[in-house]
Design an enzyme around this catalytic site. Structure first.
Site, mmCIF file in Angstrom:
data_model
loop_
_atom_site.group_PDB
_atom_site.id
_atom_site.type_symbol
_atom_site.label_atom_id
_atom_site.label_comp_id
_atom_site.label_asym_id
_atom_site.label_seq_id
_atom_site.Cartn_x
_atom_site.Cartn_y
_atom_site.Cartn_z
ATOM 1 N N ASP A 149 -13.563 5.548 -2.457
ATOM 2 C CA ASP A 149 -12.290 5.690 -1.769
ATOM 3 C C ASP A 149 -11.591 6.949 -2.292
ATOM 4 O O ASP A 149 -11.924 7.466 -3.370
ATOM 5 C CB ASP A 149 -11.450 4.440 -2.060
ATOM 6 C CG ASP A 149 -10.055 4.507 -1.498
ATOM 7 O OD1 ASP A 149 -9.905 4.904 -0.325
ATOM 8 O OD2 ASP A 149 -9.105 4.184 -2.235
ATOM 9 N N ASP A 198 -9.546 0.823 -4.695
ATOM 10 C CA ASP A 198 -8.363 0.197 -5.295
ATOM 11 C C ASP A 198 -7.625 -0.748 -4.361
ATOM 12 O O ASP A 198 -6.708 -1.445 -4.785
ATOM 13 C CB ASP A 198 -7.376 1.272 -5.753
ATOM 14 C CG ASP A 198 -6.619 1.884 -4.579
ATOM 15 O OD1 ASP A 198 -7.276 2.431 -3.665
ATOM 16 O OD2 ASP A 198 -5.375 1.807 -4.562
ATOM 17 N N ASP A 202 -7.513 7.849 -1.604
ATOM 18 C CA ASP A 202 -6.134 7.571 -2.017
ATOM 19 C C ASP A 202 -6.054 6.402 -2.992
ATOM 20 O O ASP A 202 -6.522 5.295 -2.701
ATOM 21 C CB ASP A 202 -5.263 7.263 -0.801
ATOM 22 C CG ASP A 202 -5.020 8.486 0.067
ATOM 23 O OD1 ASP A 202 -5.375 9.598 -0.366
ATOM 24 O OD2 ASP A 202 -4.474 8.328 1.171
#
Length: 256
Positions: free
Chosen positions: A8, A197, A10
């Site tokens: 990922d 996250d 961001d």
């Protein structure tokens, strides 16, 4: 056995607030020196992801808009799994009008508002607005009505997926599907390592051989249930990303 890394952006490889990747730069250089592919698997658009793919000097394909499509390193479309955005917006708007759902999407606002929501500069916010397969929204209605909206979307072949900042209206694809499809194209046996996250990373993390849940200052770790090989970082964002790469090296999952 060699490895391939799906990451990922961001809140994971990029800091949630200032979008810096500096804390992970040394780990990225270490992986590049050993020819270990890093495949970006993000909710960002193709324009945004292409920018980061070039800035991070990556050579592998990349995946955009929560598993909607994969692109080759040269920017050409490799494979698509998503519903085209015009059709998606038509369906979502019909449901919103019928039940008076209260939310604001990227298609409802200008670049200035997207900047206010994301903290991006004008150029990057414009790139974030040019979506092909999804619609990020700010939900302003009740949780109960959100569940009802999600059910109605599902009946139309769509889903409502939670990300780090937004809920995303999209087709029945996810980052896990993209990981599996791209992994099949890899030559030789590979250990699949995923780092994320947020809630939209759960499918990717579950599909990987090694799941790295990166700590966030803004929300809990992604809930991946039981996993045979999971690691939760103590550091946040890109610092946690680097922490995980170091730990995987020490555990022998990555070459010395």
């Amino acid at each position: 056995m060699s490895a391939v890394i799906f990451s990922d952006l961001d809140g994971t490889l990029l800091d949630h607030d200032d979008y810096s990747h500096s804390a992970a730069a040394a780990s990225l250089a270490w992986l590049k020196a050993r020819q270990i592919d890093v495949i970006l698997n993000t909710s960002k658009t193709v324009a945004e992801t292409r920018h980061w793919h070039h800035k991070l000097e990556l050579g592998a394909p990349y995946v955009v808009e929560n598993g909607a499509a994969a692109y080759r390193a040269d920017g050409s479309l490799l494979q698509a799994w998503g519903m085209p955005r015009p059709r998606l917006l038509d369906l979502a708007q019909t449901l919103r009008t019928k039940s008076a759902y209260d939310f604001m999407g990227f298609s409802d606002v200008d670049v200035a508002q997207i900047r206010a929501w994301t903290g991006l500069n004008a150029q990057d916010a414009a790139a974030a607005s040019r979506r092909d397969w999804s619609e990020p929204i700010k939900w302003q209605d009740t949780p109960a009505r959100r569940h009802r909206f999600a059910e109605e979307l599902a009946a139309c072949g769509l889903q409502l997926l939670r990300g780090g900042r937004f809920w995303h209206i999209q087709g029945p694809h996810d980052k896990g599907l993209a990981l599996r499809e791209l992994a099949q194209a890899q030559t030789g046996a590979k250990t699949l390592i995923a780092l994320g996250d947020g809630g939209n990373d759960v499918a990717m993390l579950k599909a990987a051989d090694i799941a790295v849940c990166v700590r966030s200052a803004h929300h809990d770790y992604p809930d991946i249930g039981t996993h045979p090989c999971a690691y939760h970082t103590q550091a946040y964002g890109p610092a946690g990303w680097a922490e995980a790469i170091t730990e995987l090296r020490h555990q022998g999952h990555l070459p010395a």
